[in-house]
Design an enzyme around this catalytic site. Structure first.
Site: not given
Ligand code: FRU
Length: 474
Positions: A22, A195
């Site tokens: 990420d 998320e």
């Protein structure tokens, strides 16, 4: 040589070596766009998470720096965000003009939210001695704080992923946080955990309006399997998010491809830009590349577009290059069941504008390699769908990789297509970025040819061009 490996992206950020996932801590500060990211500095697997760091002055060329945040007794460093604490609300800075504060998840015995601050433009960080600032509340998945300044309430607001919902918190100083509200339990999908949320206030194109958008990444059950990013539009009053969508008409995909995940936006910019991790948890750990593992998408400018009362996310890739059009053709007519071919390179932007007079409802483009592997985009405006075929090249490292990747055209005729090809990825932007699909490809050969084909009726093209894009690493 580094950056010269066979499938190494030339237009996308990758680390010199080892694992990333990420994007984290995206913030613009004193002339630099910061890109922190989930990082394992020791190997090519998802383990021992740190924050790595890169900077850019144009969101396109990146310079990689050292580790920004390393694990400590509270755990490893999971995803989060960064803000400019301009007024030193935190009191952590010597100077009244503050500095950067990172808000991240400590992943230890449990997940908790912590902060760190930097007085040297993000190069080194000091963890706050009172961490965690939001201790665990017995929720197993409790992570990925995304913080921004909420002007109306004059408070910092945090969106936090909590398994099957998003929680909102606010704070006057980034240290003391108050729980505000929860959103999403009754909304699909809960096959995977939620998320990396983001809460955005985006302009609606062609009007003076701005609307709120809540971004959620779900790590399973994407439109083509596995991880994907979706969004809600609505309003946010500083405490509660009120969605426009009902649970049965939710699931608007930001990118319906297989490889765009955990996307979040830059803080402290005038226009809004975001970037995603160009992978999917289904096969992220086995992708056939080394010594690095995985890339970011291109950064994209994002806004909203209103169609029949429905707000759609619009994305425009950022390509800050000295661009040279390699070839451009006007008024091309393609008869049914025929194709036109053009020689292109494997780091290229392709732009295609369809004529209003065109009657073909089934047409597409093929990217063909020197080993005759074909990666095809097929459009069917009557069915209101498109399909990207990723069924050739190196595909057998994961059963979930080869795929006919489908998406919706959002009820729009296709007027134009921009495709960015970068050795091992194709990013497709249809209708000025109202429909987006990002997909990795692993050809054995090299993409050398573009074919534009018509299936039914005559395809009339106003303009087809391709631009050679130079490597960002030279
Ligand atoms: C999303 C994610 C986050 C987490 C991070 C760990 O891809 O699972 O929820 O913070 O990756 O690396």
């Amino acid at each position: 040589m580094l950056y010269q490996e066979k499938h190494r992206p030339q237009l996308h950020f990758t680390p010199k070596e080892n694992w990333i996932n990420d994007p984290n801590g995206l913030v613009y500060y004193e002339g630099e766009y910061h890109l922190f990211y989930q990082r394992n500095p020791h190997s090519n697997d998802h383990a021992d998470m740190h924050w790595g760091h890169a900077t850019s002055t144009d969101l396109y060329h990146w310079e990689e720096h050292g580790i920004a945040l390393a694990p400590d007794e509270l755990g490893t460093i999971f995803s989060g965000s960064a803000v400019v604490d301009k007024n030193n609300t935190s009191g952590l800075f010597e100077s009244a003009s503050g500095g950067l504060v990172a808000i991240f998840t400590h992943d230890g015995e449990s997940q908790q939210q912590s902060i760190a601050y930097s007085e040297d433009k993000g190069r080194t960080w000091i963890k706050y001695e009172g961490n965690p600032v939001i201790p665990n509340t017995k929720i197993k998945d409790f992570r990925d704080p995304k913080v921004s300044w909420h002007e109306d309430s004059k408070k910092w607001v945090m969106a936090l992923a909590c398994g099957d919902h998003i929680q909102f918190y606010n704070s006057p100083n980034l240290i003391d946080w108050t729980y505000l509200s929860s959103f999403g339990k009754e909304y699909p999908s809960h096959i995977g955990v939620w998320e990396c949320p983001d809460l955005l206030y985006l302009p609606v194109e062609g009007s003076s309006k701005k609307e709120w958008v809540l971004i959620v990444s779900i790590n399973a059950d994407g439109p083509n399997g596995g991880s994907a990013v979706y969004y809600f539009t609505g309003s946010f009053d500083g405490k509660v998010f009120h969605p426009n969508e009902k649970p049965e008409d939710a699931l608007k995909w930001a990118d319906a491809g297989k490889d765009f995940y955990a996307a979040v936006s830059w803080d402290n910019t005038e226009d809004t830009y975001w970037i995603g991790w160009m992978s999917n948890w289904q096969y992220a750990g086995v992708m056939p590349v080394s010594p690095w593992r995985s890339a970011m998408s291109l950064a994209r400018k994002i806004s909203l577009y209103e169609k029949d009362g429905n707000l759609l996310l619009k994305q425009t890739p950022v390509i800050a290059d000295n661009r040279k059009e390699a070839a451009s053709y006007q008024d091309v007519t393609i008869q049914p069941d025929t194709a036109e071919s053009y020689a292109i390179s494997d780091t290229a932007q392709i732009d295609l504008r369809i004529s209003e007079a065109s009657s073909s409802t089934k047409w597409g483009v093929k990217f063909v390699t020197d080993q005759e592997e074909v990666f095809q985009l097929a459009i069917d405006t009557q069915e209101n769908t498109y399909t990207f075929y990723r069924t050739e090249g190196m595909i057998d490292f994961s059963e979930e990789f080869p795929e006919e990747i489908k998406g919706t055209l959002n009820g729009l005729d296709v007027q134009n297509l921009t495709a960015i090809v970068d050795r091992s990825s194709v990013e497709l932007f249809l209708n000025n970025g109202l429909t987006v699909s990002t997909n990795l490809i692993y050809p054995q050969g090299t993409v050398t040819q573009l074919e534009v084909f018509a299936v039914n009726d005559v395809l009339q093209i106003d303009n087809v061009s391709w631009t050679q894009l130079k490597s960002i690493w030279n």
